[in-house]
Design an enzyme around this catalytic site. Sequence first.
Site, PDB file in Angstrom:
ATOM      1  N   LYS A   1      -7.718  -5.822  -2.521  1.00 25.88           N
ATOM      2  CA  LYS A   1      -8.255  -4.606  -2.140  1.00 25.88           C
ATOM      3  C   LYS A   1      -9.906  -4.125  -2.756  1.00 25.88           C
ATOM      4  CE  LYS A   1      -3.634  -2.519  -2.772  1.00 25.88           C
ATOM      5  NZ  LYS A   1      -2.833  -1.672  -3.162  1.00 25.88           N
TER       6      LYS A   1
ATOM      7  N   TYR B   1      -0.136   1.482   6.184  1.00 22.35           N
ATOM      8  CA  TYR B   1       0.586   2.117   5.157  1.00 22.35           C
ATOM      9  C   TYR B   1       1.517   3.295   5.445  1.00 22.35           C
ATOM     10  CZ  TYR B   1      -1.712  -0.185   1.115  1.00 22.35           C
ATOM     11  OH  TYR B   1      -1.877  -1.026   0.176  1.00 22.35           O
TER      12      TYR B   1
ATOM     13  N   PHE C   1       0.639  10.558  -2.599  1.00 23.32           N
ATOM     14  CA  PHE C   1      -0.648   9.704  -2.829  1.00 23.32           C
ATOM     15  C   PHE C   1      -1.276   9.154  -1.552  1.00 23.32           C
ATOM     16  CE2 PHE C   1       3.003   6.855  -3.743  1.00 23.32           C
ATOM     17  CZ  PHE C   1       2.728   5.938  -2.787  1.00 23.32           C
TER      18      PHE C   1
ATOM     19  N   ARG D   1       4.758 -11.508  -5.450  1.00 18.45           N
ATOM     20  CA  ARG D   1       5.057 -10.400  -6.215  1.00 18.45           C
ATOM     21  C   ARG D   1       5.033 -10.624  -7.866  1.00 18.45           C
ATOM     22  NH1 ARG D   1       6.017  -6.287  -3.233  1.00 18.45           N
ATOM     23  NH2 ARG D   1       7.231  -4.951  -4.727  1.00 18.45           N
TER      24      ARG D   1
ATOM     25  N   THR E   1       3.286  -2.441 -10.100  1.00 21.47           N
ATOM     26  CA  THR E   1       2.592  -1.820  -9.089  1.00 21.47           C
ATOM     27  C   THR E   1       1.348  -0.893  -9.919  1.00 21.47           C
ATOM     28  OG1 THR E   1       4.067  -1.194  -7.466  1.00 21.47           O
ATOM     29  CG2 THR E   1       2.171   0.090  -7.369  1.00 21.47           C
TER      30      THR E   1
ATOM     31  N   ARG F   1      -2.512  -8.117 -11.814  1.00 20.81           N
ATOM     32  CA  ARG F   1      -2.744  -6.588 -12.027  1.00 20.81           C
ATOM     33  C   ARG F   1      -2.926  -6.124 -13.567  1.00 20.81           C
ATOM     34  NH1 ARG F   1       1.652  -4.941  -7.500  1.00 20.81           N
ATOM     35  NH2 ARG F   1       0.237  -4.369  -5.848  1.00 20.81           N
TER      36      ARG F   1
ATOM     37  N   ASN G   1      -5.383  -1.118  -7.734  1.00 21.02           N
ATOM     38  CA  ASN G   1      -4.571  -1.980  -8.353  1.00 21.02           C
ATOM     39  C   ASN G   1      -4.731  -3.611  -7.883  1.00 21.02           C
ATOM     40  OD1 ASN G   1      -2.999  -1.863  -6.142  1.00 21.02           O
ATOM     41  ND2 ASN G   1      -1.058  -1.596  -6.948  1.00 21.02           N
TER      42      ASN G   1
ATOM     43  N   HIS H   1      -2.432  -6.146  -2.719  1.00 22.05           N
ATOM     44  CA  HIS H   1      -1.193  -5.630  -2.090  1.00 22.05           C
ATOM     45  C   HIS H   1      -0.353  -7.006  -1.645  1.00 22.05           C
ATOM     46  CE1 HIS H   1       1.714  -3.967   0.681  1.00 22.05           C
ATOM     47  NE2 HIS H   1       1.356  -5.217   1.571  1.00 22.05           N
TER      48      HIS H   1
ATOM     49  N   GLU I   1       3.508  -7.434   8.504  1.00 21.77           N
ATOM     50  CA  GLU I   1       2.207  -7.165   8.078  1.00 21.77           C
ATOM     51  C   GLU I   1       1.274  -8.211   8.433  1.00 21.77           C
ATOM     52  OE1 GLU I   1       3.677  -4.732   4.124  1.00 21.77           O
ATOM     53  OE2 GLU I   1       2.817  -6.497   3.959  1.00 21.77           O
TER      54      GLU I   1
HETATM   55  P1  CMP Z   1       0.707  -1.379  -2.503  1.00 23.43           P
HETATM   56  O1  CMP Z   1       1.672  -2.545  -2.784  1.00 23.43           O
HETATM   57  O2  CMP Z   1      -0.561  -1.535  -1.823  1.00 23.43           O
HETATM   58  O3  CMP Z   1       1.592  -0.317  -1.677  1.00 23.43           O
HETATM   59  C1  CMP Z   1       1.190   1.213  -1.659  1.00 23.43           C
HETATM   60  C2  CMP Z   1       0.316   1.458  -2.690  1.00 23.43           C
HETATM   61  O4  CMP Z   1       0.125   2.876  -2.986  1.00 23.43           O
HETATM   62  C3  CMP Z   1       0.579   0.679  -4.045  1.00 23.43           C
HETATM   63  O5  CMP Z   1       0.118  -0.620  -3.771  1.00 23.43           O
HETATM   64  C4  CMP Z   1      -0.449   1.490  -4.946  1.00 23.43           C
HETATM   65  O6  CMP Z   1      -1.689   1.016  -5.119  1.00 23.43           O
HETATM   66  C5  CMP Z   1      -0.878   2.749  -4.445  1.00 23.43           C
HETATM   67  N1  CMP Z   1      -0.227   3.981  -5.112  1.00 23.43           N
HETATM   68  C6  CMP Z   1      -0.973   5.153  -5.438  1.00 23.43           C
HETATM   69  N2  CMP Z   1      -0.634   5.894  -6.192  1.00 23.43           N
HETATM   70  C7  CMP Z   1       1.025   5.427  -6.208  1.00 23.43           C
HETATM   71  C8  CMP Z   1       2.130   5.946  -6.903  1.00 23.43           C
HETATM   72  N3  CMP Z   1       2.161   6.991  -7.678  1.00 23.43           N
HETATM   73  N4  CMP Z   1       3.228   5.126  -6.706  1.00 23.43           N
HETATM   74  C9  CMP Z   1       3.304   3.980  -6.086  1.00 23.43           C
HETATM   75  N5  CMP Z   1       2.088   3.674  -5.360  1.00 23.43           N
HETATM   76  C10 CMP Z   1       0.980   4.252  -5.606  1.00 23.43           C
END
Ligand code: CMP
Length: 139
Positions: free
Chosen positions: A10, A50, A58, A86, A92, A103, A113, A116, A127
Amino acid sequence: ALERTFSIIKPDATRRNITGKVLSYIEAAGLRVVAQKRLHLTKEQAEGFYAVHKERPFFNDLVAFMISGPVVVQVLEGENAVATYREVMGATNPANAAEGTIRKDLAESIEANSVHGSDAPETAAQEIAYFFKDEEIVG
Ligand code: CMP
């Protein structure tokens, strides 16, 4: 079984010039990069990618962050690649991520973070197809 997963390094990681550091965790876990490119996502690309999160509070911030700088999109291959990646990524929210994960060690926040990874083999296939043609993947 040998499997493929989809990864995004990212904008917080490209900004800090730590894509190689991220990759070292990926390779140390036994995953191989079989396709990779650096992109600056458009708003449309990020929203489409997304789309499953469209109704989440968010979503707008997530899209803005994902287009705030370049990303590196990757196809990773290895044994149980989806679950393996993962595990390497960690939770996350970096505050909840285990020691030694990408992370925990590198991410800045739940939004910034660093990476992905696909959540299931079916999502991985979708994807991967969103960003790569078959001939761009060299196993
Ligand atoms: P990712 O795996 O890329 O999928 C969705 C992304 O939304 C997640 O990682 C986070 O970086 C982002 N995100 C931001 N805020 C939140 C939240 N409150 N809960 C979950 N994902 C979030």
